[in-house]
Design an enzyme around this catalytic site. Structure first.
Site, PDB file in Angstrom:
ATOM      1  N   LYS A   1      -0.106  -9.793   8.519  1.00  0.00           N
ATOM      2  CA  LYS A   1       0.020  -8.369   8.836  1.00  0.00           C
ATOM      3  C   LYS A   1      -1.356  -7.896   9.255  1.00  0.00           C
ATOM      4  O   LYS A   1      -2.296  -7.893   8.458  1.00  0.00           O
ATOM      5  CB  LYS A   1       0.522  -7.565   7.635  1.00  0.00           C
ATOM      6  CG  LYS A   1       0.594  -6.058   7.924  1.00  0.00           C
ATOM      7  CD  LYS A   1       1.004  -5.251   6.708  1.00  0.00           C
ATOM      8  CE  LYS A   1       1.014  -3.747   7.027  1.00  0.00           C
ATOM      9  NZ  LYS A   1       1.353  -2.912   5.843  1.00  0.00           N
TER      10      LYS A   1
ATOM     11  N   THR B   1       0.828  -1.206   0.000  1.00  0.00           N
ATOM     12  CA  THR B   1       0.000   0.000   0.000  1.00  0.00           C
ATOM     13  C   THR B   1       0.859   1.251   0.000  1.00  0.00           C
ATOM     14  O   THR B   1       0.644   2.185  -0.779  1.00  0.00           O
ATOM     15  CB  THR B   1      -0.905   0.008   1.245  1.00  0.00           C
ATOM     16  OG1 THR B   1      -1.693  -1.176   1.257  1.00  0.00           O
ATOM     17  CG2 THR B   1      -1.811   1.220   1.256  1.00  0.00           C
TER      18      THR B   1
ATOM     19  N   ARG C   1      -9.022   0.084   4.463  1.00  0.00           N
ATOM     20  CA  ARG C   1      -8.787   0.330   3.043  1.00  0.00           C
ATOM     21  C   ARG C   1      -9.597  -0.600   2.144  1.00  0.00           C
ATOM     22  O   ARG C   1      -9.946  -0.226   1.033  1.00  0.00           O
ATOM     23  CB  ARG C   1      -7.300   0.183   2.712  1.00  0.00           C
ATOM     24  CG  ARG C   1      -6.456   1.380   3.100  1.00  0.00           C
ATOM     25  CD  ARG C   1      -5.038   1.232   2.589  1.00  0.00           C
ATOM     26  NE  ARG C   1      -4.239   2.401   2.907  1.00  0.00           N
ATOM     27  CZ  ARG C   1      -4.048   3.439   2.094  1.00  0.00           C
ATOM     28  NH1 ARG C   1      -4.629   3.452   0.909  1.00  0.00           N
ATOM     29  NH2 ARG C   1      -3.289   4.443   2.450  1.00  0.00           N
TER      30      ARG C   1
ATOM     31  N   TYR D   1      -2.710 -10.257   4.746  1.00  0.00           N
ATOM     32  CA  TYR D   1      -2.706  -8.829   5.079  1.00  0.00           C
ATOM     33  C   TYR D   1      -4.143  -8.378   5.292  1.00  0.00           C
ATOM     34  O   TYR D   1      -4.960  -8.401   4.367  1.00  0.00           O
ATOM     35  CB  TYR D   1      -2.035  -8.053   3.943  1.00  0.00           C
ATOM     36  CG  TYR D   1      -1.961  -6.545   4.099  1.00  0.00           C
ATOM     37  CD1 TYR D   1      -2.168  -5.898   5.302  1.00  0.00           C
ATOM     38  CD2 TYR D   1      -1.659  -5.749   2.988  1.00  0.00           C
ATOM     39  CE1 TYR D   1      -2.094  -4.526   5.416  1.00  0.00           C
ATOM     40  CE2 TYR D   1      -1.573  -4.373   3.086  1.00  0.00           C
ATOM     41  CZ  TYR D   1      -1.790  -3.760   4.291  1.00  0.00           C
ATOM     42  OH  TYR D   1      -1.714  -2.391   4.388  1.00  0.00           O
TER      43      TYR D   1
ATOM     44  N   ILE E   1       5.243  -4.525  10.046  1.00  0.00           N
ATOM     45  CA  ILE E   1       5.483  -3.999   8.692  1.00  0.00           C
ATOM     46  C   ILE E   1       5.127  -2.528   8.778  1.00  0.00           C
ATOM     47  O   ILE E   1       3.960  -2.166   8.955  1.00  0.00           O
ATOM     48  CB  ILE E   1       4.670  -4.743   7.624  1.00  0.00           C
ATOM     49  CG1 ILE E   1       5.123  -6.211   7.570  1.00  0.00           C
ATOM     50  CG2 ILE E   1       4.848  -4.080   6.262  1.00  0.00           C
ATOM     51  CD1 ILE E   1       4.365  -7.063   6.559  1.00  0.00           C
TER      52      ILE E   1
ATOM     53  N   TYR F   1     -13.130  -4.105  -2.296  1.00  0.00           N
ATOM     54  CA  TYR F   1     -14.308  -3.714  -3.083  1.00  0.00           C
ATOM     55  C   TYR F   1     -15.348  -4.825  -3.185  1.00  0.00           C
ATOM     56  O   TYR F   1     -16.533  -4.595  -3.015  1.00  0.00           O
ATOM     57  CB  TYR F   1     -13.893  -3.239  -4.481  1.00  0.00           C
ATOM     58  CG  TYR F   1     -15.025  -2.605  -5.269  1.00  0.00           C
ATOM     59  CD1 TYR F   1     -15.433  -1.308  -4.977  1.00  0.00           C
ATOM     60  CD2 TYR F   1     -15.693  -3.297  -6.265  1.00  0.00           C
ATOM     61  CE1 TYR F   1     -16.487  -0.728  -5.675  1.00  0.00           C
ATOM     62  CE2 TYR F   1     -16.743  -2.730  -6.971  1.00  0.00           C
ATOM     63  CZ  TYR F   1     -17.134  -1.444  -6.663  1.00  0.00           C
ATOM     64  OH  TYR F   1     -18.174  -0.867  -7.345  1.00  0.00           O
TER      65      TYR F   1
END
Length: 298
Positions: free
Chosen positions: A166, A49, A143, A138, A208, A112
């Site tokens: 993560k 990202t 997001r 992740y 991270i 999405y």
């Protein structure tokens, strides 16, 4: 290189030139990689990202991974971001990163589409089955609009090629449940710079990090102090970084991170549309915090 999902990994920004196309600046990428390794981080994450993977072309994505590995030269592992909201594309990206020699793959939850938890198990299983390179899950629901629950992580942790998570939900309660459901044996890495030491205290194995771009040594020290039993020092370090972390996330990531690296003389401050260059107010706040930490001069 045998991959260990533990320690401080920097989510690298992708340096770009201040030209019309925001073209890749590979010289600056080399400076960034050298700065990170000199700062003592345990690994690098390319094209996540923070690396603006969403606006890199396929060729640029491959070039950043290839060059990150070249510049790291085996001194630290390089993890490649290969996630997509299309399982077929995530598999293809993961296979390509494997061909490029990535040491591990960071695969984000599909964005999405809003899959079910069963859909997440099917998605990550398909990716992990398609490659030999270790896969790090992740979770970043802020997001993606999709939260991977602890029970889902525990199910995926049974896959021999899934080596870590993560976790960037921002919920310490969820982190605790995830660690509990996996028996503390499955590596969970903090995806929240502001919660590193609290997450270490409940069994997480590293981070991270975005803040390690401008502050690699200070960020790496948090985990090293903690595992060495210097928990009070780790706590002080978390507090010392608090204001810088707040500024780094005062605008969409990585706008402030790129400005911080510009202030440190590593690269131009620019990002690709729809992201912008950080505002003058953020620039001043970053300079103040970097100066306070002894990383820059006012």
């Amino acid at each position: 290189m045998t991959f260990r999902c533990e320690g401080t990994f920097t989510a690298l920004v992708t340096p770009m030139r201040d030209d019309h196309d925001r073209s890749l600046d590979l010289d600056a990428l080399e400076r960034l990689v050298e700065q990170q390794i000199a700062g003592g981080v345990d690994g690098l994450v390319a094209c996540g990202t923070t690396g603006e993977a969403a606006t890199l072309s396929d060729d640029e994505w491959a070039e950043v991974i290839r060059r990150s590995r070249q510049f790291a030269a085996g001194r630290v592992p390089v993890v490649a971001g290969t996630g997509s909201n299309d399982t077929r594309k995530a598999i293809a990206q993961s296979q390509k990163a494997e061909q490029l020699g990535a040491d591990a793959l960071l695969v984000v939850t599909p964005y999405y589409n809003k899959p079910t938890q069963a859909g997440l198990v099917a998605h990550f299983t398909a990716v992990a089955d398609a490659v030999r390179t270790p896969v790090i899950l992740y979770n970043v629901p802020g997001r993606t609009g999709c939260n991977m629950l602890p029970a889902t992580v525990a199910e995926l942790a049974k896959h021999p090629n899934v080596v870590g998570l993560k976790e960037a939900s921002g919920s310490l309660d969820q982190v605790i449940e995830t660690v509990g459901r996996t028996g503390g044996a499955f590596p969970v890495l903090s995806g929240e710079d502001g919660l590193c030491v609290p997450m270490y205290s409940v069994g997480c194995k590293g981070v991270i990090s975005v803040v390690s771009n401008p502050a690699p040594a200070l960020t790496a020290a948090l985990y090293r102090d903690f595992v060495a039993g210097r928990t009070r020092d780790a706590g002080r370090g978390q507090v010392a970084l608090h204001n810088l972390i707040k500024v780094l996330f005062s605008e969409p990531n990585p706008q402030p991170a790129k400005m911080a690296m510009h202030l440190l003389g590593v690269m131009a401050p620019v990002a690709r549309l729809p992201l912008l260059t950080a505002t003058p107010a953020t620039r001043e706040a970053l300079l103040r915090e970097l100066t306070t930490l002894g990383l820059a001069s006012a």
